[in-house]
Design a protein around this motif. Structure first.
Motif, mmCIF file in Angstrom:
data_model
loop_
_atom_site.group_PDB
_atom_site.id
_atom_site.type_symbol
_atom_site.label_atom_id
_atom_site.label_comp_id
_atom_site.label_asym_id
_atom_site.label_seq_id
_atom_site.Cartn_x
_atom_site.Cartn_y
_atom_site.Cartn_z
ATOM 1 N N ASP A 153 17.738 -6.235 23.750
ATOM 2 C CA ASP A 153 18.796 -6.800 22.919
ATOM 3 C C ASP A 153 19.637 -5.630 22.408
ATOM 4 O O ASP A 153 19.184 -4.833 21.586
ATOM 5 C CB ASP A 153 18.171 -7.573 21.744
ATOM 6 N N PHE A 210 22.309 -5.356 20.512
ATOM 7 C CA PHE A 210 22.654 -5.242 19.090
ATOM 8 C C PHE A 210 21.510 -4.532 18.352
ATOM 9 O O PHE A 210 21.732 -3.652 17.529
ATOM 10 C CB PHE A 210 22.920 -6.621 18.463
ATOM 11 N N GLU A 266 15.269 -12.514 17.372
ATOM 12 C CA GLU A 266 16.514 -11.977 17.914
ATOM 13 C C GLU A 266 17.535 -13.073 18.186
ATOM 14 O O GLU A 266 18.735 -12.846 18.089
ATOM 15 C CB GLU A 266 16.244 -11.111 19.155
ATOM 16 N N GLY A 267 17.039 -14.287 18.484
ATOM 17 C CA GLY A 267 17.959 -15.391 18.751
ATOM 18 C C GLY A 267 18.724 -15.764 17.488
ATOM 19 O O GLY A 267 19.961 -15.873 17.488
ATOM 20 N N ARG A 268 18.008 -15.898 16.369
ATOM 21 C CA ARG A 268 18.652 -16.250 15.104
ATOM 22 C C ARG A 268 19.585 -15.136 14.639
ATOM 23 O O ARG A 268 20.591 -15.394 13.988
ATOM 24 C CB ARG A 268 17.589 -16.535 14.040
ATOM 25 N N HIS A 302 21.662 -13.600 16.260
ATOM 26 C CA HIS A 302 23.003 -13.697 16.855
ATOM 27 C C HIS A 302 23.942 -14.503 15.964
ATOM 28 O O HIS A 302 25.151 -14.485 16.139
ATOM 29 C CB HIS A 302 22.926 -14.339 18.252
ATOM 30 N N ASP A 303 23.382 -15.231 15.002
ATOM 31 C CA ASP A 303 24.202 -15.983 14.040
ATOM 32 C C ASP A 303 24.628 -15.012 12.927
ATOM 33 O O ASP A 303 23.765 -14.435 12.239
ATOM 34 C CB ASP A 303 23.349 -17.131 13.461
ATOM 35 N N ARG A 332 22.225 -13.032 10.313
ATOM 36 C CA ARG A 332 22.168 -11.581 10.500
ATOM 37 C C ARG A 332 22.484 -10.861 9.202
ATOM 38 O O ARG A 332 21.787 -9.955 8.775
ATOM 39 C CB ARG A 332 23.199 -11.197 11.575
#
Ligand code: SF4
Length: 316
Positions: free
Chosen positions: A27, A29, A148-150, A152-153, A157
């Motif tokens: 990932d 970011f 990591e999925g959350r 992206h919001d 974040r």
């Protein structure tokens, strides 16, 4: 900036080939952007408990509240092996002084929420927690965690990063000699940040600090820390931010010209309406803080919460 914030992370997110199929889930970011400000302590439960790469894939089965970790093809139960290893690993992690953990989403070992749990008919419900993630969160209930999925919001974040940076500053207070003054000083700088998350905690913590002398140092530190982490766990909203922005305008009423006040209120209104991001009114207020040398606001973490480069308030 010195890398002083330590975060736990699921190892495959750093690009290491530890997944069951020999791959990774890099990932960018997390590695390239957030990675500039934190030092990662990586954990791969499945590899560290002795399973090889590649290995048979696994999933959760049974009762969603206490599921078993099973290999999908040969139906071997890996739960006890992973649990035993995880209990030891979380005690070791105590020494790392972690400020949070970033889990890999959807993993039966590392996922923190909504993990598929299968029943005997092969149907699944997204109600499980990964075996290691559950043990970690039970062991460190106040630590900020995300996947990591959350992250992206932008809102989630911002919230997560704010919490880990605040926890780090609080740990710096803990590292000093215990004193009521240190807690009061920390509180003064974080008041508006706390207000932006929870007006209720803002009130409770204000009262706690006001009666600091009546409490033992231990009680004061413990209660303050619990309230702090609870409050930051509650999400900011545009409504709560507008409340803080208006609160700040109150500090300038005497000094602002009527044009300046009008402009500031308009910008806050634009933020309320969703036409500009939070960084816009915050930047204007910062401008007046410098212009009028507003000492109380100058100290507020809310106005300068974390590294500018992360651009968190450009999106919320
Ligand atoms: S999800 Fe967890 S167990 Fe799976 S490869 Fe990544 S770190 Fe390892």
């Amino acid at each position: 900036m010195e890398k002083i914030i330590k975060l736990g992370i699921s190892r495959c997110l750093l690009g290491e080939n530890v997944r069951f199929d020999g791959g990774h889930k890099l990932d960018r970011f997390l590695t390239d952007t957030l990675g500039q400000y934190v030092e990662y302590v990586s954990v791969c439960p499945e590899v560290e408990c002795g399973l090889g790469v590649p290995r048979e894939s696994m999933h959760l089965e049974g009762d969603p509240d206490s599921p078993r970790l099973m290999t999908t093809r040969t139906k071997q139960d890996m739960t006890d092996r992973l649990v035993q290893w995880a209990r030891k690993r979380v005690s070791e992690l105590e020494k790392e002084d972690l400020c949070g953990f970033i889990f890999k989403s959807d993993s039966p070992s590392s996922g923190m929420e909504r993990i598929k749990v299968y029943n005997e008919r092969g149907m699944s419900v997204k109600k499980g927690v990964g075996v290691f993630a559950r043990i970690f969160m039970d062991h460190f209930p106040l630590l900020p965690v995300e996947d990591e999925g959350r992250l992206h919001d932008p809102k989630l974040r911002e919230n997560f990063i704010e919490r880990i940076f605040t926890l780090k500053r609080w740990r710096q207070v803990l590292a000093k000699k215990e004193s009521r003054g240190n807690v009061v000083d920390f509180h003064m700088r974080h008041k508006l940040l706390i207000l932006s998350h929870s007006p209720k905690h803002y009130q409770m913590m204000g009262k706690l600090v006001a009666k600091a002398k009546a409490l033992s140092l231990r009680e004061l530190y413990q209660q303050y820390q619990t309230h702090l982490m609870e409050s930051l766990g509650l999400k900011t909203t545009p409504k709560k931010n507008v409340n803080v922005l208006q609160h700040m305008v109150g500090y300038f009423r005497e000094q602002l010209s009527s044009d300046e006040e009008q402009e500031l209120l308009e910008v806050i209104d634009h933020y309320r309406g969703g036409y500009v991001p939070l960084i816009v009114p915050v930047t204007l207020i910062n401008h007046y803080v410098r212009k009028y040398d507003q000492l109380y606001l100058k100290e507020q973490i809310y106005l300068n919460p974390q590294p500018l480069e992360l651009q968190l308030r450009n999106h919320v």
